[in-house]
Every structure is written in structure tokens, then in C-alpha cells.
Design a protein around this motif. Structure first.
Motif, PDB file in Angstrom:
ATOM      1  N   LEU A 315      -3.722  -2.225   8.651  1.00 41.88           N
ATOM      2  CA  LEU A 315      -3.593  -1.933   7.227  1.00 41.88           C
ATOM      3  C   LEU A 315      -4.799  -1.125   6.789  1.00 41.88           C
ATOM      4  CD1 LEU A 315      -2.497  -5.427   5.799  1.00 41.88           C
ATOM      5  CD2 LEU A 315      -1.019  -3.440   6.183  1.00 41.88           C
ATOM      6  N   THR A 316      -4.599  -0.262   5.840  1.00 47.60           N
ATOM      7  CA  THR A 316      -5.703   0.492   5.256  1.00 47.60           C
ATOM      8  C   THR A 316      -5.963  -0.004   3.841  1.00 47.60           C
ATOM      9  OG1 THR A 316      -4.300   2.202   4.263  1.00 47.60           O
ATOM     10  CG2 THR A 316      -4.974   2.514   6.583  1.00 47.60           C
ATOM     11  N   LEU A 317      -7.119   0.355   3.316  1.00 44.44           N
ATOM     12  CA  LEU A 317      -7.422  -0.012   1.926  1.00 44.44           C
ATOM     13  C   LEU A 317      -6.450   0.674   0.969  1.00 44.44           C
ATOM     14  CD1 LEU A 317     -11.334   0.086   1.964  1.00 44.44           C
ATOM     15  CD2 LEU A 317      -9.839  -1.917   2.036  1.00 44.44           C
ATOM     16  N   GLY A 318      -6.002   1.859   1.335  1.00 43.34           N
ATOM     17  CA  GLY A 318      -5.016   2.539   0.502  1.00 43.34           C
ATOM     18  C   GLY A 318      -3.702   1.773   0.449  1.00 43.34           C
ATOM     19  N   THR A 319      -3.306   1.190   1.573  1.00 42.86           N
ATOM     20  CA  THR A 319      -2.084   0.387   1.606  1.00 42.86           C
ATOM     21  C   THR A 319      -2.245  -0.863   0.744  1.00 42.86           C
ATOM     22  OG1 THR A 319      -1.618   1.168   3.848  1.00 42.86           O
ATOM     23  CG2 THR A 319      -0.435  -0.788   3.112  1.00 42.86           C
ATOM     24  N   LEU A 320      -3.411  -1.490   0.823  1.00 44.52           N
ATOM     25  CA  LEU A 320      -3.668  -2.667  -0.018  1.00 44.52           C
ATOM     26  C   LEU A 320      -3.609  -2.304  -1.499  1.00 44.52           C
ATOM     27  CD1 LEU A 320      -6.620  -4.552   1.754  1.00 44.52           C
ATOM     28  CD2 LEU A 320      -4.180  -5.064   1.835  1.00 44.52           C
ATOM     29  N   GLU A 321      -4.164  -1.163  -1.853  1.00 43.71           N
ATOM     30  CA  GLU A 321      -4.137  -0.720  -3.246  1.00 43.71           C
ATOM     31  C   GLU A 321      -2.702  -0.529  -3.726  1.00 43.71           C
ATOM     32  OE1 GLU A 321      -6.197   2.740  -6.068  1.00 43.71           O
ATOM     33  OE2 GLU A 321      -5.933   3.086  -3.928  1.00 43.71           O
ATOM     34  N   GLN A 322      -1.877   0.094  -2.890  1.00 46.54           N
ATOM     35  CA  GLN A 322      -0.478   0.310  -3.254  1.00 46.54           C
ATOM     36  C   GLN A 322       0.269  -1.020  -3.376  1.00 46.54           C
ATOM     37  OE1 GLN A 322       0.316   3.265   0.045  1.00 46.54           O
ATOM     38  NE2 GLN A 322       1.463   4.261  -1.606  1.00 46.54           N
ATOM     39  N   ALA A 323      -0.013  -1.954  -2.471  1.00 45.22           N
ATOM     40  CA  ALA A 323       0.650  -3.253  -2.519  1.00 45.22           C
ATOM     41  C   ALA A 323       0.292  -4.003  -3.798  1.00 45.22           C
ATOM     42  CB  ALA A 323       0.257  -4.081  -1.294  1.00 45.22           C
ATOM     43  N   LEU A 324      -0.977  -3.946  -4.169  1.00 42.75           N
ATOM     44  CA  LEU A 324      -1.406  -4.613  -5.391  1.00 42.75           C
ATOM     45  C   LEU A 324      -0.768  -3.964  -6.609  1.00 42.75           C
ATOM     46  CD1 LEU A 324      -3.141  -6.881  -6.532  1.00 42.75           C
ATOM     47  CD2 LEU A 324      -5.095  -5.317  -6.541  1.00 42.75           C
ATOM     48  N   MET A 325      -0.602  -2.649  -6.575  1.00 43.69           N
ATOM     49  CA  MET A 325       0.077  -1.934  -7.655  1.00 43.69           C
ATOM     50  C   MET A 325       1.505  -2.452  -7.817  1.00 43.69           C
ATOM     51  SD  MET A 325       0.318   0.475  -9.974  1.00 43.69           S
ATOM     52  CE  MET A 325      -1.063   1.594  -9.708  1.00 43.69           C
ATOM     53  N   HIS A 399       6.511   0.043  -2.881  1.00 40.47           N
ATOM     54  CA  HIS A 399       7.040  -1.232  -2.370  1.00 40.47           C
ATOM     55  C   HIS A 399       6.946  -1.333  -0.852  1.00 40.47           C
ATOM     56  CE1 HIS A 399      11.006  -0.337  -0.514  1.00 40.47           C
ATOM     57  NE2 HIS A 399      11.036   0.688  -1.347  1.00 40.47           N
ATOM     58  N   ASN A 400       7.003  -0.208  -0.142  1.00 41.55           N
ATOM     59  CA  ASN A 400       6.865  -0.292   1.313  1.00 41.55           C
ATOM     60  C   ASN A 400       5.467  -0.745   1.715  1.00 41.55           C
ATOM     61  OD1 ASN A 400       9.442   0.299   2.256  1.00 41.55           O
ATOM     62  ND2 ASN A 400       9.153   2.514   1.989  1.00 41.55           N
ATOM     63  N   ALA A 401       4.468  -0.369   0.930  1.00 36.56           N
ATOM     64  CA  ALA A 401       3.108  -0.854   1.197  1.00 36.56           C
ATOM     65  C   ALA A 401       3.043  -2.362   0.993  1.00 36.56           C
ATOM     66  CB  ALA A 401       2.109  -0.152   0.273  1.00 36.56           C
ATOM     67  N   LEU A 402       3.687  -2.848  -0.064  1.00 38.59           N
ATOM     68  CA  LEU A 402       3.741  -4.297  -0.288  1.00 38.59           C
ATOM     69  C   LEU A 402       4.426  -4.988   0.883  1.00 38.59           C
ATOM     70  CD1 LEU A 402       3.349  -6.800  -2.072  1.00 38.59           C
ATOM     71  CD2 LEU A 402       5.470  -6.184  -3.274  1.00 38.59           C
ATOM     72  N   ARG A 403       5.491  -4.390   1.373  1.00 32.82           N
ATOM     73  CA  ARG A 403       6.212  -4.976   2.513  1.00 32.82           C
ATOM     74  C   ARG A 403       5.327  -5.025   3.765  1.00 32.82           C
ATOM     75  NH1 ARG A 403      11.116  -5.709   2.175  1.00 32.82           N
ATOM     76  NH2 ARG A 403      11.327  -4.093   0.561  1.00 32.82           N
ATOM     77  N   GLN A 404       4.605  -3.943   4.018  1.00 32.11           N
ATOM     78  CA  GLN A 404       3.710  -3.921   5.184  1.00 32.11           C
ATOM     79  C   GLN A 404       2.636  -4.993   5.071  1.00 32.11           C
ATOM     80  OE1 GLN A 404       2.152   0.017   6.275  1.00 32.11           O
ATOM     81  NE2 GLN A 404       3.792   0.929   5.034  1.00 32.11           N
TER      82      GLN A 404
END
Length: 466
Positions: A315-325, A399-404
Motif C-alpha cells: 500500500l502507498t500513502l496515496g492509497t491510504l489517503e484515497q481510502a480515507l476519502m 473506492h478501489n483504494a478503500l477496497r485495497q
């Protein structure tokens, strides 16, 4: 001498801050506290504002110090203390004097108190923003008869937080409407805080990031689309150092979250309203589980600690940011949907766009998203917020970032109750044909409850008994 514009009872943390705010905005105020020494200490420490404050030692003296028609704010603990204070105060007041409960009341209690007051003026107002908000500008959600709100709206608008010069204070509706909106605010607050904590856990345990680096990450996110009070303070909490040990502050804080019950009230009421708020429910459950320190430690000893560590670049920090969004949008959508259900159930006509606007400043869940939410709710108050074009686009992008994040956390033993519940809500809300047909078949099998058929009609039964 009757020269105070308003009175206030209860000089605890919130009451004292609110009294100073009122005085600071040019309104003379009379104050009373059950402990006279507290009143004296408060007045002595008021500095330049002391001349705007009349300290009183008895309820009779308090009442006599306020100009008619009087208005008195109660800042006492929720529950029986409010009823006791009203019972002690009401005989000293004239029939047109107004009592305002500004504490964290359960809205059912506020409904009951409004009914008991009858034609005697009474308001129940939700105040959000903590001590700093109470002192320098909270978000205020009013409930009761509109005429009573209008009597004190000059004071409440003056002391409220401002967003683009607009006061974050609005009348929400009759009875306990204001305290209900405050309860939903607190439910969203629980979910937002929990999701941030879960992302923090991934950074700490899954990505081996130090608190200072985590603080820098939250600070960077606060300069982007996630800009909000809770993301801002999370960065500051992560970056702080314990002055006693020199360790990162987070490393010396016990992993057990407190609560005052408002989130629990929200979850209980959601069940009565059949309003699905799974992310908020999960956040309340997470707080309850956090208090079970010894049980969790015993579980770790029995089952072993989960692996936690994520392989490099999982996971990247960018993915975490998108998931939190995505998670943030979903928890707000659930909260506003609950408000819609309550509005229909209680006949309140709660002003959804105005609620979003009131939450733009002063309160704990203030966020850059709320401007767009106010616009979306104004376009269609009955539409789930996640279906509004702006937020539908954001969910499609994130939403795909949240799923990951949820999937990788599950594979590596990182608990994400709120983010996982948010994802399940999203997937359920975009599934045209789910699995409740099996539940209906089961119910009919064991209880002959009947079911609707896709080719028409209801009250049908299956061939289970043949």
C-alpha cells in the motif's frame, strides 16, 4: 439590578468558556454555579471581561440580575441534573422567561422537557466544538419553538463560529430537533475519528512509520481534499513529544478510548429509525472493545499476534489517503441519511443544507467537504449523499483504494472495523439484487411470514411443507 442580557448556570469547562464568549461579544451575562467558590474563581480570572459578568451566589440573585424577559442557559451534566435544575429554577421565573438547555442532552429527554414546559418557553440546543469552540465560536443547533429561538438568536449568532461571515447557528425544528442533529454530528465524529485511527494503525503497524512521519503525512493530507479539523489535529497529536519521557506522545497514551454516550445514543436511535449507519455503529463498537484491554491481551497470548507488517509497496500513502476519502464520504452519507429518516419519522422537516452549513466551522467534524455537501443536499434533500454527482465521482475515483486497504489489512491482521463497514455499505448500496431473498425464504420456512415474488404480488409461501 437587572442589567444582564442573559444568564448561565454551570461553570464547568464548557459553561465557563461559553460565558466568556458571550461577554466577549458584548452581551452582559449573569452566572451561577452550585459551588460559590467556582463562581468567584471564574469571575476573578475573567480579566478584562469581568466587568461584563455578574457573579451570583443564589438562584434568586441570578434571576434578579437578568433583564426581562429573561433567558437562562443551562450548562449542567445531561440527565437528572437538568431536570433538577429546571425544577429549582422555574418557580423563580416569570411565565415568559426562557430556559435553554445547551448540554449534551438525549433528544428524547429534550422532547419530554419541551412537552412538560407546555406554554413556558424552553429551548434545547446542541453546542459542538469543545472548550475552544465554546470560547471562540461553536457550531449551534437549535431546537424548540421558532419564536423562542428568535428571542435569543442575536446572542447565539454572535457567539457562533463564522464561515465566510455566516454564523454557524441555525434553528433545526421543534422539540429535541437540535439535540438530535447534535447526536448525529457526534456519531459522524466517532466514525471519522475511528477511520483516522485505523489509517494511523496501518501506518504504524503495517508500514513501520514513526509517529513523526505519520504526523507529517496527516499534515500533508490536511492541505488537500481531506482538509478537516480532525485530520489537522491528528497530525499534531502524532507529532507531539511527551515532556516527561521525551517519547512520542502517542507511545505513552493508553490504548483505551473514552466516551460520553452520545455516539451510543445515535446508534440506538438509528435502530429505531431503521436507518443504516454501519460505519458509525462500528466506531462505537470499536470504542467499547478498546476498553477491554485485559481481554485483548489475553486474546493475543492465546492466538498470537497478527503479522501486521505489510510487504514493501503493498500500500502507498496515496492509497491510504484515497481510502480515507472514500470512508469519510460514506460515514457522512450515513449520518445525513439518518437525519432524513428522523425528519420523516418525527415531522421535523430538518434543513439538511443548513445543517451542512452549520457544521462548516466551529464543530469537531468541520471539513472542506461540507460546502459541496451543502450544495448537494440543497439540490435533492431526499437523495443519499453518495449518489450526488460530486460525491459519486469521488467514490468512483476512490473506492478501489478503500477496497485495497481493507483487503490487505484483513490479510495481515490489521483491524479496520469502520473502514470495512463503510466498504460493505458501499457494495450493498450498489447491488441491485442482493441476498435477502434467502432470508425471506428462511423466514417463510420457519414462520410462514410470506414473501413477495419478482413476478408480482406479496404474501406468497414456498413449497416447504409439501
Amino acid at each position: 439590578m437587572s442589567n444582564a442580557r442573559i444568564g448561565l448556570i454551570g461553570l464547568g469547562t464548557m459553561g465557563a468558556a461559553l460565558a466568556l464568549n458571550i461577554a466577549d461579544n458584548g452581551f452582559p451575562i449573569a452566572v451561577w454555579n452550585r459551588t460559590t467558590a467556582t463562581t468567584q474563581e471564574f469571575h476573578a480570572g475573567a480579566g478584562d471581561l469581568a466587568g461584563m459578568i455578574t457573579p451570583t451566589e443564589t438562584l434568586e440573585e441570578l434571576v434578579a440580575s437578568i433583564a426581562k424577559p429573561r433567558a437562562i442557559i443551562l450548562m449542567v451534566p445531561a440527565g437528572q441534573a437538568v431536570d433538577d435544575q429546571i425544577a429549582a429554577l422555574r418557580p423563580l421565573l416569570d411565565d415568559d422567561d426562557l430556559i435553554i438547555d445547551a448540554g449534551n442532552a438525549n433528544f428524547h429527554d429534550t422532547n419530554r422537557r419541551a412537552d412538560a414546559a407546555g406554554d413556558l418557553p424552553f429551548l434545547g440546543i446542541g453546542v459542538s466544538g469543545g472548550e475552544e469552540g465554546a470560547r471562540f465560536g461553536p457550531s449551534i443547533m437549535g431546537g424548540g419553538k421558532r419564536a423562542y429561538w428568535d428571542r435569543v438568536s442575536d446572542v447565539l449568532n454572535a457567539i457562533a463560529a463564522k464561515h465566510d461571515d455566516t454564523a454557524c447557528a441555525t434553528w433545526m425544528g421543534e422539540g429535541g430537533a437540535g439535540h438530535f442533529v447534535k447526536a448525529v454530528h457526534n456519531g459522524i465524529e466517532y466514525a471519522d475519528m475511528q477511520m483516522i485511527a485505523e489509517v494511523y494503525g496501518i501506518m504504524r503497524d503495517g508500514m513501520d512509520m514513526a509517529p513523526a512521519a505519520i504526523g507529517e503525512t496527516f499534515a500533508a493530507w490536511d492541505d488537500g481534499p481531506l482538509k478537516s479539523y480532525l485530520v489537522e489535529i491528528s497530525g499534531k497529536v502524532a507529532a507531539a513529544t511527551d515532556p516527561k519521557t521525551g517519547k512520542p506522545m502517542l507511545e505513552v497514551i493508553v490504548d483505551a478510548a473514552g466516551q460520553k454516550g452520545t455516539g451510543r445514543w445515535t446508534v440506538i436511535e438509528a435502530q429505531h429509525l431503521a436507518a443504516p449507519i454501519p460505519a458509525i455503529e462500528a466506531a462505537v463498537v470499536a470504542r467499547n472493545l478498546s476498553s477491554q484491554l485485559e481481554t485483548r491481551q489475553a486474546g493475543e497470548a492465546l492466538f498470537g499476534a497478527a503479522p501486521h507488517h505489510l510487504p514493501h509497496d503493498t500500500l502507498t500513502l496515496g492509497t491510504l489517503e484515497q481510502a480515507l476519502m472514500a470512508g469519510k464520504i460514506l460515514c457522512y452519507a450515513q449520518g445525513f441519511d439518518m437525519i432524513v429518516k428522523a425528519s420523516e419519522s418525527f415531522g421535523w422537516a430538518l434543513p439538511l443544507p443548513e445543517i451542512a452549513k452549520v457544521w462548516r466551522a466551529g464543530c469537531i467534524i468541520r471539513s472542506a467537504m461540507l460546502d459541496d455537501m451543502a450544495t448537494a443536499l440543497g439540490e435533492d434533500t431526499g437523495r443519499n449523499l453518495m449518489f450526488a454527482p460530486r460525491f459519486a465521482t469521488l467514490l468512483q475515483e476512490n473506492h478501489n483504494a478503500l477496497r485495497q486497504v481493507v483487503a490487505q489489512a484483513a490479510l495481515h491482521g490489521l483491524p479496520l472495523p469502520a473502514l470495512s463497514s463503510g466498504l460493505a455499505y458501499f457494495d450493498t448500496m450498489r447491488t441491485g439484487r442482493g441476498t435477502a431473498n434467502m432470508i425471506q425464504g428462511q423466514r417463510d420456512f420457519f414462520g410462514a411470514h410470506g414473501f413477495a415474488r419478482v413476478d408480482g404480488g406479496s404474501g406468497h409461501h414456498g413449497p416447504w411443507g409439501s
